[in-house]
Design a protein around this motif. Structure first.
Motif, PDB file in Angstrom:
ATOM      1  N   GLU A 244      -7.850   0.263 -11.620  1.00  0.00           N
ATOM      2  CA  GLU A 244      -6.403   0.367 -11.781  1.00  0.00           C
ATOM      3  C   GLU A 244      -5.708  -0.873 -11.218  1.00  0.00           C
ATOM      4  O   GLU A 244      -6.206  -1.537 -10.313  1.00  0.00           O
ATOM      5  N   ASP A 245      -4.521  -1.170 -11.777  1.00  0.00           N
ATOM      6  CA  ASP A 245      -3.727  -2.267 -11.241  1.00  0.00           C
ATOM      7  C   ASP A 245      -3.234  -1.926  -9.840  1.00  0.00           C
ATOM      8  O   ASP A 245      -2.946  -0.774  -9.536  1.00  0.00           O
ATOM      9  N   ARG A 246      -3.136  -2.958  -8.998  1.00  0.00           N
ATOM     10  CA  ARG A 246      -2.613  -2.759  -7.657  1.00  0.00           C
ATOM     11  C   ARG A 246      -1.111  -2.534  -7.716  1.00  0.00           C
ATOM     12  O   ARG A 246      -0.412  -3.139  -8.523  1.00  0.00           O
ATOM     13  N   VAL A 247      -0.615  -1.656  -6.846  1.00  0.00           N
ATOM     14  CA  VAL A 247       0.806  -1.347  -6.764  1.00  0.00           C
ATOM     15  C   VAL A 247       1.346  -1.915  -5.457  1.00  0.00           C
ATOM     16  O   VAL A 247       0.703  -1.806  -4.410  1.00  0.00           O
ATOM     17  N   SER A 248       2.517  -2.526  -5.489  1.00  0.00           N
ATOM     18  CA  SER A 248       3.095  -3.154  -4.310  1.00  0.00           C
ATOM     19  C   SER A 248       3.336  -2.137  -3.194  1.00  0.00           C
ATOM     20  O   SER A 248       3.725  -0.994  -3.452  1.00  0.00           O
ATOM     21  N   THR A 249       3.095  -2.573  -1.972  1.00  0.00           N
ATOM     22  CA  THR A 249       3.431  -1.774  -0.801  1.00  0.00           C
ATOM     23  C   THR A 249       4.903  -1.967  -0.477  1.00  0.00           C
ATOM     24  O   THR A 249       5.404  -3.098  -0.495  1.00  0.00           O
ATOM     25  N   GLU A 250       5.602  -0.872  -0.174  1.00  0.00           N
ATOM     26  CA  GLU A 250       7.023  -0.956   0.162  1.00  0.00           C
ATOM     27  C   GLU A 250       7.289  -0.243   1.487  1.00  0.00           C
ATOM     28  O   GLU A 250       6.842   0.881   1.696  1.00  0.00           O
ATOM     29  N   ILE A 251       8.032  -0.913   2.365  1.00  0.00           N
ATOM     30  CA  ILE A 251       8.390  -0.394   3.685  1.00  0.00           C
ATOM     31  C   ILE A 251       9.898  -0.539   3.852  1.00  0.00           C
ATOM     32  O   ILE A 251      10.472  -1.580   3.506  1.00  0.00           O
ATOM     33  N   THR A 252      10.538   0.499   4.371  1.00  0.00           N
ATOM     34  CA  THR A 252      11.995   0.446   4.525  1.00  0.00           C
ATOM     35  C   THR A 252      12.454   0.419   5.980  1.00  0.00           C
ATOM     36  O   THR A 252      13.619   0.135   6.254  1.00  0.00           O
TER      37      THR A 252
END
Length: 265
Positions: free
Chosen positions: A215-223
């Motif tokens: 699978e394609d990598r998905v960006s990590t998101e932090i808020t």
């Protein structure tokens, strides 16, 4: 493809077998934060001690977004600004956030939040909440190649978004105690390496076996990222030094030389 990781001898803060009040149904090693950040057992906010001008983050999509998620405590639940790893489906969604302090601090806990999966952002596409954070204390010149093979001071497995944003616990952040406590006393800098996220198979972050993940990598998101503890009032001071290209003899007299009628005798 970024490769290489030594998984031996990691100090992991994994969920323990204690069921804490208000968290029925699973076991873990964290506390749900109080309505404010004062007078808690895990310390008070260390945000006033952060040297914001020197904060850096590697692999961030937007410049200075790593600095921007070090928000005020009362703004911790806001979805923006956020920190996202660069959007590349063929690369690991790594982030390396380095936070220096203007004084030595004793850090007791860390809080990390992602709005991915929250009720207010259930339509978010293309990002995922971080799964694992490796923590390094007072280590200079870190980069991705270094942290993949360097034993961390501590490793924390973060709670999944399904727990973070459940109806029962969606009104606050989660504090992760830092252990062993002695390694987080009188520190001047902390580095957070986010090596994977919840859209990746467990244990595949920043390692060669990601090549087997189709699978394609998905960006990590932090808020939000926050620290609690206490300051020591031991300020870090820059040392000013003036270097001469050529030493002047008159500026380097030996005390008492005037009694000998010549300098340096």
């Amino acid at each position: 493809m970024k490769t290489g990781r030594n998984q031996n001898n990691l100090i992991e803060l994994r969920w323990n077998t204690t069921i804490m009040s208000g968290c029925d149904g699973h076991s873990h090693d964290h506390d749900h934060a109080e309505p404010d950040d004062t007078s808690t057992a895990l310390g008070t906010s260390l945000r006033p001690s952060i040297n914001f001008a020197s904060v850096i983050c590697l692999n961030e999509t937007t410049p200075n977004s790593g600095r921007d998620v070090l928000k005020l405590y009362e703004e911790r639940l806001t979805p923006q600004p956020s920190l996202r790893s660069q959007d590349d489906p063929d690369e690991d969604p790594e982030l390396l956030l380095v936070v220096p302090f203007s004084e030595a601090v004793t850090m007791k806990s860390i809080s990390i939040l992602s709005h991915h999966g929250s009720p207010a952002n259930n339509a978010t596409i293309g990002t995922a909440a971080p799964r694992t954070v490796r923590i390094y204390v007072d280590r200079s010149n870190l980069d991705f190649e270094t942290v993949r093979d360097l034993e961390p001071t501590a490793t924390i497995t973060l709670v999944p978004p399904s727990h973070q944003w459940s109806d029962e616990h969606g009104n606050g952040t989660i504090d992760y105690p830092l252990r062993p406590a002695g390694r987080f006393q009188n520190i001047s800098e902390i580095a957070l390496y986010f090596c994977d996220n919840y859209e990746m198979p467990d244990g595949h972050g920043a390692s060669s076996d990601m090549e087997d993940f189709d699978e394609d990598r998905v960006s990590t998101e932090i808020t939000y990222v926050g620290f609690k503890g206490k300051g020591t009032n031991m300020k870090r001071k820059a040392v000013k030094a003036v270097y001469e290209t050529r030493g002047m003899k008159k500026d380097h007299k030996v005390p008492g030389s005037e009694y000998f009628g010549m300098e340096g005798v």
